[in-house]
Design a protein around this motif. Structure first.
Motif, PDB file in Angstrom:
ATOM      1  N   ASP A 101       0.866  -1.178   0.000  1.00  9.35           N
ATOM      2  CA  ASP A 101       0.000   0.000   0.000  1.00  9.35           C
ATOM      3  C   ASP A 101       0.901   1.226   0.000  1.00  9.35           C
ATOM      4  OD1 ASP A 101      -1.622   2.155   0.608  1.00  9.35           O
ATOM      5  OD2 ASP A 101      -2.502   1.275   2.408  1.00  9.35           O
ATOM      6  N   ALA A 102       0.880   1.990  -1.110  1.00  5.68           N
ATOM      7  CA  ALA A 102       1.810   3.110  -1.259  1.00  5.68           C
ATOM      8  C   ALA A 102       1.432   4.317  -0.407  1.00  5.68           C
ATOM      9  CB  ALA A 102       1.894   3.531  -2.728  1.00  5.68           C
ATOM     10  N   GLY A 103       0.167   4.427  -0.021  1.00  6.98           N
ATOM     11  CA  GLY A 103      -0.176   5.509   0.891  1.00  6.98           C
ATOM     12  C   GLY A 103      -1.266   6.461   0.452  1.00  6.98           C
ATOM     13  N   GLY A 104      -1.654   6.462  -0.849  1.00  8.66           N
ATOM     14  CA  GLY A 104      -2.825   7.249  -1.180  1.00  8.66           C
ATOM     15  C   GLY A 104      -2.800   8.086  -2.436  1.00  8.66           C
ATOM     16  N   THR A 105      -1.627   8.516  -2.918  1.00  9.87           N
ATOM     17  CA  THR A 105      -1.590   9.364  -4.113  1.00  9.87           C
ATOM     18  C   THR A 105      -0.673   8.754  -5.172  1.00  9.87           C
ATOM     19  OG1 THR A 105       0.323  10.705  -3.473  1.00  9.87           O
ATOM     20  CG2 THR A 105      -1.839  11.390  -2.611  1.00  9.87           C
ATOM     21  N   LEU A 106      -0.808   9.256  -6.402  1.00 11.11           N
ATOM     22  CA  LEU A 106       0.070   8.783  -7.464  1.00 11.11           C
ATOM     23  C   LEU A 106       1.519   9.124  -7.145  1.00 11.11           C
ATOM     24  CD1 LEU A 106      -0.113   7.380 -10.261  1.00 11.11           C
ATOM     25  CD2 LEU A 106       0.010   9.663 -11.280  1.00 11.11           C
ATOM     26  N   GLY A 107       1.749  10.265  -6.497  1.00 12.28           N
ATOM     27  CA  GLY A 107       3.098  10.624  -6.078  1.00 12.28           C
ATOM     28  C   GLY A 107       3.661   9.638  -5.074  1.00 12.28           C
ATOM     29  N   ASP A 108       2.808   9.198  -4.134  1.00 14.32           N
ATOM     30  CA  ASP A 108       3.240   8.176  -3.169  1.00 14.32           C
ATOM     31  C   ASP A 108       3.603   6.883  -3.881  1.00 14.32           C
ATOM     32  OD1 ASP A 108       2.741   9.868  -0.978  1.00 14.32           O
ATOM     33  OD2 ASP A 108       0.640   9.246  -0.882  1.00 14.32           O
ATOM     34  N   LEU A 109       2.787   6.518  -4.862  1.00 15.66           N
ATOM     35  CA  LEU A 109       3.038   5.289  -5.616  1.00 15.66           C
ATOM     36  C   LEU A 109       4.368   5.382  -6.359  1.00 15.66           C
ATOM     37  CD1 LEU A 109       2.098   2.547  -6.722  1.00 15.66           C
ATOM     38  CD2 LEU A 109       0.809   3.789  -8.482  1.00 15.66           C
ATOM     39  N   ALA A 110       4.600   6.502  -7.017  1.00  8.80           N
ATOM     40  CA  ALA A 110       5.859   6.692  -7.746  1.00  8.80           C
ATOM     41  C   ALA A 110       7.043   6.633  -6.795  1.00  8.80           C
ATOM     42  CB  ALA A 110       5.831   8.020  -8.498  1.00  8.80           C
ATOM     43  N   ASN A 111       6.896   7.229  -5.619  1.00  8.73           N
ATOM     44  CA  ASN A 111       7.989   7.243  -4.646  1.00  8.73           C
ATOM     45  C   ASN A 111       8.330   5.839  -4.167  1.00  8.73           C
ATOM     46  OD1 ASN A 111       9.812   8.787  -2.826  1.00  8.73           O
ATOM     47  ND2 ASN A 111       8.521   7.899  -1.239  1.00  8.73           N
ATOM     48  N   ARG A 112       7.298   5.041  -3.884  1.00 12.29           N
ATOM     49  CA  ARG A 112       7.562   3.665  -3.430  1.00 12.29           C
ATOM     50  C   ARG A 112       8.234   2.843  -4.517  1.00 12.29           C
ATOM     51  NH1 ARG A 112       5.082   2.023   1.423  1.00 12.29           N
ATOM     52  NH2 ARG A 112       6.358   0.163   1.125  1.00 12.29           N
ATOM     53  N   LEU A 113       7.799   3.003  -5.751  1.00  9.55           N
ATOM     54  CA  LEU A 113       8.406   2.264  -6.852  1.00  9.55           C
ATOM     55  C   LEU A 113       9.836   2.730  -7.116  1.00  9.55           C
ATOM     56  CD1 LEU A 113       5.315   2.210  -9.218  1.00  9.55           C
ATOM     57  CD2 LEU A 113       6.496   0.164  -8.357  1.00  9.55           C
ATOM     58  N   ALA A 114      10.072   4.035  -6.987  1.00  9.91           N
ATOM     59  CA  ALA A 114      11.402   4.587  -7.253  1.00  9.91           C
ATOM     60  C   ALA A 114      12.446   4.034  -6.300  1.00  9.91           C
ATOM     61  CB  ALA A 114      11.353   6.109  -7.163  1.00  9.91           C
ATOM     62  N   HIS A 115      12.024   3.709  -5.070  1.00  8.57           N
ATOM     63  CA  HIS A 115      12.971   3.272  -4.055  1.00  8.57           C
ATOM     64  C   HIS A 115      12.843   1.786  -3.713  1.00  8.57           C
ATOM     65  CE1 HIS A 115      12.681   7.683  -3.460  1.00  8.57           C
ATOM     66  NE2 HIS A 115      13.984   7.562  -3.288  1.00  8.57           N
ATOM     67  N   ALA A 116      12.163   1.036  -4.581  1.00  6.47           N
ATOM     68  CA  ALA A 116      11.944  -0.389  -4.309  1.00  6.47           C
ATOM     69  C   ALA A 116      13.074  -1.281  -4.812  1.00  6.47           C
ATOM     70  CB  ALA A 116      10.628  -0.832  -4.933  1.00  6.47           C
ATOM     71  N   ARG A 117      14.040  -0.714  -5.531  1.00  9.46           N
ATOM     72  CA  ARG A 117      15.168  -1.475  -6.069  1.00  9.46           C
ATOM     73  C   ARG A 117      14.701  -2.646  -6.930  1.00  9.46           C
ATOM     74  NH1 ARG A 117      19.444  -1.615  -0.929  1.00  9.46           N
ATOM     75  NH2 ARG A 117      19.590   0.657  -0.686  1.00  9.46           N
ATOM     76  N   LEU A 118      13.802  -2.354  -7.830  1.00  8.89           N
ATOM     77  CA  LEU A 118      13.242  -3.391  -8.699  1.00  8.89           C
ATOM     78  C   LEU A 118      14.252  -3.800  -9.760  1.00  8.89           C
ATOM     79  CD1 LEU A 118       9.694  -1.844  -9.205  1.00  8.89           C
ATOM     80  CD2 LEU A 118      10.320  -3.737  -7.684  1.00  8.89           C
ATOM     81  N   GLN A 119      14.271  -5.064 -10.062  1.00  9.27           N
ATOM     82  CA  GLN A 119      15.194  -5.605 -11.068  1.00  9.27           C
ATOM     83  C   GLN A 119      14.442  -5.895 -12.361  1.00  9.27           C
ATOM     84  OE1 GLN A 119      18.570  -5.759 -10.320  1.00  9.27           O
ATOM     85  NE2 GLN A 119      17.817  -4.695  -8.499  1.00  9.27           N
TER      86      GLN A 119
END
Length: 248
Positions: A101-119
């Motif tokens: 759950d990223a927290g509520g906004t598209l900005g929150d979602l982008a922030n979580r994805l940006a720092h998730a270290r996805l491969q």
């Protein structure tokens, strides 16, 4: 005689509209649903799940469109990054096990994805009319987003006359607005149908400042904002407004 219950109008599309009506009823707030848009699933081509590192959801409608297409199972092994709690809950209900759950906004979602270290890249099942550009937000972080526009939110032709009459007479006290586009459609549907006095007495409960702007521009002056863009915050706002209304 006790205080008159507040009666609210819920404008969001189904099935979310009826869910909100039920949540309001649990707060002793009578409500009627009059969706201003309906979801239509599109026949957009879909990428295979192989190679993706995550699934991004800015709305539960992305999941519903995948379900309409009968392809949810193909993506169920992917970790899900959901914009907020309700979308995360719907993902879990469809069998996704790893849900953030990223927290509520598209900005929150982008922030979580940006720092998730996805491969790997992110698959984003989205609507035809995007409120923000997730791919553009994540590009500076080196995160690739593959966007598939899988559904369209189609405006209804008009508000039911019973709803318009309720707004005119004061039988409907408040309107809940969850998106800027819905707010714009609401204002358009009532153009020339409400006078200044009628507009001034309707409480407009808005998910965010961006949602509130069309209502304020149309001279609805009882505009309130949720503390945070979530369903829970909207319910808290509705409860606060009805308590203020019934205060001696």
């Amino acid at each position: 005689m006790g205080p008159k219950l507040m009666r609210a109008l819920v404008t969001r599309a189904e099935p979310d509209g009826q869910a909100t009506v039920q949540r309001l009823a649990a707060l002793d707030i009578a409500a009627v649903a009059a969706p201003l848009m309906s979801r239509r699933t599109l026949e957009t081509s879909l990428p295979p799940a192989q190679g993706f590192a995550a699934l991004a959801l800015s709305s539960a409608n992305g999941l519903r469109a995948l379900a309409d297409r009968g392809v949810v199972e193909q993506y169920r092994a992917l970790p899900v990054f959901a914009v907020g709690g309700r979308t995360a809950l719907e993902a879990r209900s469809m069998g996704f096990a790893d849900v953030v759950d990223a927290g509520g906004t598209l900005g929150d979602l982008a922030n979580r994805l940006a720092h998730a270290r996805l491969q790997g890249p992110v698959f984003y099942p989205a609507g035809k009319h995007l409120s923000g550009d997730l791919a553009k937000s994540l590009a500076p972080f080196g995160v690739m987003v593959v966007t598939a526009r899988l559904y369209d939110m189609v405006p209804v032709d008009h508000l039911p006359e019973a709803v318009v009459s309720g707004l005119q007479s004061g039988d409907i006290d408040a309107v809940l607005l969850y998106s800027r586009r819905t707010a714009e459609l609401f204002v358009q549907a009532l153009e020339g149908r409400l006078d200044r006095t009628q507009r001034s007495r309707i409480a407009m409960l808005c998910l965010s400042e961006a949602v509130a702007e069309p209502a304020m521009a149309a001279h609805f002056n009882r505009v309130s904002l949720a503390d945070y863009p979530s369903e829970e915050a909207m319910m808290a706002l509705a409860l606060a407004v009805t308590r203020e209304r019934n205060r001696p």
